[in-house]
Design an enzyme around this catalytic site. Structure first.
Site, PDB file in Angstrom:
ATOM      1  N   PRO A   9       0.789  -1.227   0.000  1.00  0.00           N
ATOM      2  CA  PRO A   9       0.000   0.000   0.000  1.00  0.00           C
ATOM      3  C   PRO A   9       0.822   1.279   0.000  1.00  0.00           C
ATOM      4  O   PRO A   9       1.844   1.373   0.684  1.00  0.00           O
ATOM      5  CB  PRO A   9      -0.833  -0.110   1.297  1.00  0.00           C
ATOM      6  CG  PRO A   9      -0.192  -1.178   2.099  1.00  0.00           C
ATOM      7  CD  PRO A   9       0.485  -2.094   1.144  1.00  0.00           C
ATOM      8  N   ASN A  10       0.327   2.212  -0.788  1.00  0.00           N
ATOM      9  CA  ASN A  10       0.855   3.578  -0.889  1.00  0.00           C
ATOM     10  C   ASN A  10       2.181   3.687  -1.638  1.00  0.00           C
ATOM     11  O   ASN A  10       2.670   4.795  -1.864  1.00  0.00           O
ATOM     12  CB  ASN A  10       0.976   4.224   0.510  1.00  0.00           C
ATOM     13  CG  ASN A  10      -0.367   4.288   1.198  1.00  0.00           C
ATOM     14  OD1 ASN A  10      -1.326   4.799   0.618  1.00  0.00           O
ATOM     15  ND2 ASN A  10      -0.469   3.742   2.397  1.00  0.00           N
ATOM     16  N   ARG A  17       4.601  10.996  -2.110  1.00  0.00           N
ATOM     17  CA  ARG A  17       4.342  10.634  -0.721  1.00  0.00           C
ATOM     18  C   ARG A  17       5.552  10.966   0.166  1.00  0.00           C
ATOM     19  O   ARG A  17       6.637  10.419  -0.042  1.00  0.00           O
ATOM     20  CB  ARG A  17       4.118   9.118  -0.723  1.00  0.00           C
ATOM     21  CG  ARG A  17       4.045   8.503   0.608  1.00  0.00           C
ATOM     22  CD  ARG A  17       4.089   6.992   0.510  1.00  0.00           C
ATOM     23  NE  ARG A  17       3.813   6.460   1.817  1.00  0.00           N
ATOM     24  CZ  ARG A  17       4.104   5.240   2.205  1.00  0.00           C
ATOM     25  NH1 ARG A  17       4.654   4.402   1.368  1.00  0.00           N
ATOM     26  NH2 ARG A  17       3.838   4.858   3.421  1.00  0.00           N
ATOM     27  N   TYR A  22      10.713   9.203   1.727  1.00  0.00           N
ATOM     28  CA  TYR A  22      10.767   8.179   0.668  1.00  0.00           C
ATOM     29  C   TYR A  22      11.433   8.651  -0.620  1.00  0.00           C
ATOM     30  O   TYR A  22      11.586   7.859  -1.554  1.00  0.00           O
ATOM     31  CB  TYR A  22       9.339   7.679   0.373  1.00  0.00           C
ATOM     32  CG  TYR A  22       8.701   7.036   1.581  1.00  0.00           C
ATOM     33  CD1 TYR A  22       9.207   5.845   2.112  1.00  0.00           C
ATOM     34  CD2 TYR A  22       7.614   7.623   2.219  1.00  0.00           C
ATOM     35  CE1 TYR A  22       8.642   5.261   3.227  1.00  0.00           C
ATOM     36  CE2 TYR A  22       7.036   7.040   3.347  1.00  0.00           C
ATOM     37  CZ  TYR A  22       7.550   5.867   3.846  1.00  0.00           C
ATOM     38  OH  TYR A  22       6.996   5.281   4.966  1.00  0.00           O
ATOM     39  N   ASN A  73       8.282  -5.144  -0.859  1.00  0.00           N
ATOM     40  CA  ASN A  73       8.131  -4.069   0.116  1.00  0.00           C
ATOM     41  C   ASN A  73       6.649  -4.075   0.498  1.00  0.00           C
ATOM     42  O   ASN A  73       5.819  -3.566  -0.249  1.00  0.00           O
ATOM     43  CB  ASN A  73       8.534  -2.717  -0.475  1.00  0.00           C
ATOM     44  CG  ASN A  73       8.434  -1.614   0.567  1.00  0.00           C
ATOM     45  OD1 ASN A  73       7.837  -1.797   1.625  1.00  0.00           O
ATOM     46  ND2 ASN A  73       9.016  -0.463   0.258  1.00  0.00           N
ATOM     47  N   ALA A  76       2.956  -0.795   4.906  1.00  0.00           N
ATOM     48  CA  ALA A  76       2.463  -0.898   6.288  1.00  0.00           C
ATOM     49  C   ALA A  76       2.043  -2.322   6.663  1.00  0.00           C
ATOM     50  O   ALA A  76       2.010  -2.659   7.855  1.00  0.00           O
ATOM     51  CB  ALA A  76       1.298   0.059   6.490  1.00  0.00           C
ATOM     52  N   GLU A  97      12.987  -8.896   1.785  1.00  0.00           N
ATOM     53  CA  GLU A  97      12.150  -7.776   2.246  1.00  0.00           C
ATOM     54  C   GLU A  97      12.926  -6.474   2.058  1.00  0.00           C
ATOM     55  O   GLU A  97      14.098  -6.401   2.413  1.00  0.00           O
ATOM     56  CB  GLU A  97      11.862  -8.004   3.738  1.00  0.00           C
ATOM     57  CG  GLU A  97      11.132  -6.888   4.444  1.00  0.00           C
ATOM     58  CD  GLU A  97      11.132  -7.074   5.984  1.00  0.00           C
ATOM     59  OE1 GLU A  97      11.951  -7.865   6.521  1.00  0.00           O
ATOM     60  OE2 GLU A  97      10.315  -6.412   6.639  1.00  0.00           O
ATOM     61  N   HIS A  99      12.748  -2.132   2.540  1.00  0.00           N
ATOM     62  CA  HIS A  99      12.118  -0.885   2.984  1.00  0.00           C
ATOM     63  C   HIS A  99      12.978   0.273   2.527  1.00  0.00           C
ATOM     64  O   HIS A  99      14.202   0.250   2.728  1.00  0.00           O
ATOM     65  CB  HIS A  99      11.947  -0.857   4.508  1.00  0.00           C
ATOM     66  CG  HIS A  99      11.089  -1.974   4.982  1.00  0.00           C
ATOM     67  ND1 HIS A  99       9.736  -1.998   4.765  1.00  0.00           N
ATOM     68  CD2 HIS A  99      11.399  -3.140   5.586  1.00  0.00           C
ATOM     69  CE1 HIS A  99       9.248  -3.126   5.231  1.00  0.00           C
ATOM     70  NE2 HIS A  99      10.240  -3.838   5.731  1.00  0.00           N
ATOM     71  N   ARG A 106      12.582   4.616  13.072  1.00  0.00           N
ATOM     72  CA  ARG A 106      11.372   5.435  13.045  1.00  0.00           C
ATOM     73  C   ARG A 106      10.477   5.099  14.253  1.00  0.00           C
ATOM     74  O   ARG A 106      10.985   4.756  15.309  1.00  0.00           O
ATOM     75  CB  ARG A 106      10.664   5.234  11.695  1.00  0.00           C
ATOM     76  CG  ARG A 106      11.541   5.698  10.508  1.00  0.00           C
ATOM     77  CD  ARG A 106      10.857   5.495   9.174  1.00  0.00           C
ATOM     78  NE  ARG A 106       9.639   6.288   9.073  1.00  0.00           N
ATOM     79  CZ  ARG A 106       8.704   6.097   8.116  1.00  0.00           C
ATOM     80  NH1 ARG A 106       8.886   5.133   7.197  1.00  0.00           N
ATOM     81  NH2 ARG A 106       7.641   6.853   8.070  1.00  0.00           N
TER      82      ARG A 106
HETATM   83  C1  DQA Z   1       8.056   1.266   4.112  1.00  0.00           C
HETATM   84  C2  DQA Z   1       8.064   1.496   5.630  1.00  0.00           C
HETATM   85  C3  DQA Z   1       6.698   1.191   6.210  1.00  0.00           C
HETATM   86  O1  DQA Z   1       6.723   1.410   7.613  1.00  0.00           O
HETATM   87  C4  DQA Z   1       5.645   2.102   5.607  1.00  0.00           C
HETATM   88  O2  DQA Z   1       4.380   1.777   6.119  1.00  0.00           O
HETATM   89  C5  DQA Z   1       5.668   2.056   4.118  1.00  0.00           C
HETATM   90  C6  DQA Z   1       6.958   2.056   3.437  1.00  0.00           C
HETATM   91  C7  DQA Z   1       9.392   1.687   3.470  1.00  0.00           C
HETATM   92  O3  DQA Z   1       9.584   1.357   2.312  1.00  0.00           O
HETATM   93  O4  DQA Z   1      10.204   2.359   4.109  1.00  0.00           O
HETATM   94  O5  DQA Z   1       4.633   2.106   3.479  1.00  0.00           O
HETATM   95  O6  DQA Z   1       7.867  -0.113   3.858  1.00  0.00           O
END
Ligand code: DQA
Length: 144
Positions: A9-10, A17, A22, A73, A76, A97, A99, A106
């Site tokens: 998501p997102n 964003r 990011y 990735n 959340a 994985e 990020h 964080r």
């Molecule tokens: C994320 C970190 C997550 O905590 C966050 O919810 C994201 C992006 C990252 O790429 O740093 O959506 O996965």
């Protein structure tokens, strides 16, 4: 060698964003960079992004017998989803994985990752280059 590049998501809103966290690279330009990286290494890539947990589960299941590795990735869902953990465990496809941000520096809730237990490695805080590092890790492992 085929890699599935999964984003949760997102992550479709990359560039727009929270750029201070990011960065300014868009999702499309990240995908183009990943595709070029794969082409240089003779690998095939497939992209999938969804804001919906079940769709991501379906994509992981679909990787069985189709992809040699997954770069994920989960956004959340990293911090909440046992379903994604179980899906990676179920298919047994080597998974890394990623990020973009350094989740461990964080908010405390971002330090929890359910999926990590099923992954070969976690790359966190290397910006979008983390996706390329994850790909290299999977490709090197496959050639070893
Ligand atoms: C994320 C970190 C997550 O905590 C966050 O919810 C994201 C992006 C990252 O790429 O740093 O959506 O996965």
């Amino acid at each position: 060698m085929k890699l599935l590049i999964l984003n949760g998501p997102n992550l479709n809103l990359l560039g727009l964003r929270e750029p201070a966290i990011y960065g300014r690279e868009t999702y499309d330009s990240l995908c183009a960079r990943i595709a070029a990286h794969a082409a240089e290494r003779g690998a095939e890539v497939e992209f999938y992004q969804s804001n919906h947990e079940g769709d991501l589960v379906d994509a992981i299941q679909g990787a069985f017998g189709d992809a040699d590795g997954i770069v994920i990735n989960p956004g959340a869902y990293t911090h909440t989803s046992i379903a994604l953990l179980d899906a990676v465990k179920a298919v047994g496809v080597p998974t890394v994985e990623v990020h973009i941000s350094d989740v461990d520096s964080r908010e405390p809730f971002r330090s929890v990752s359910y999926i990590r237990a099923a992954c070969l490695a976690t790359i966190s805080g290397h910006g979008t280059n983390g996706y390329l590092e994850a790909m290299d890790l999977l490709l090197e492992r496959a050639q070893a």
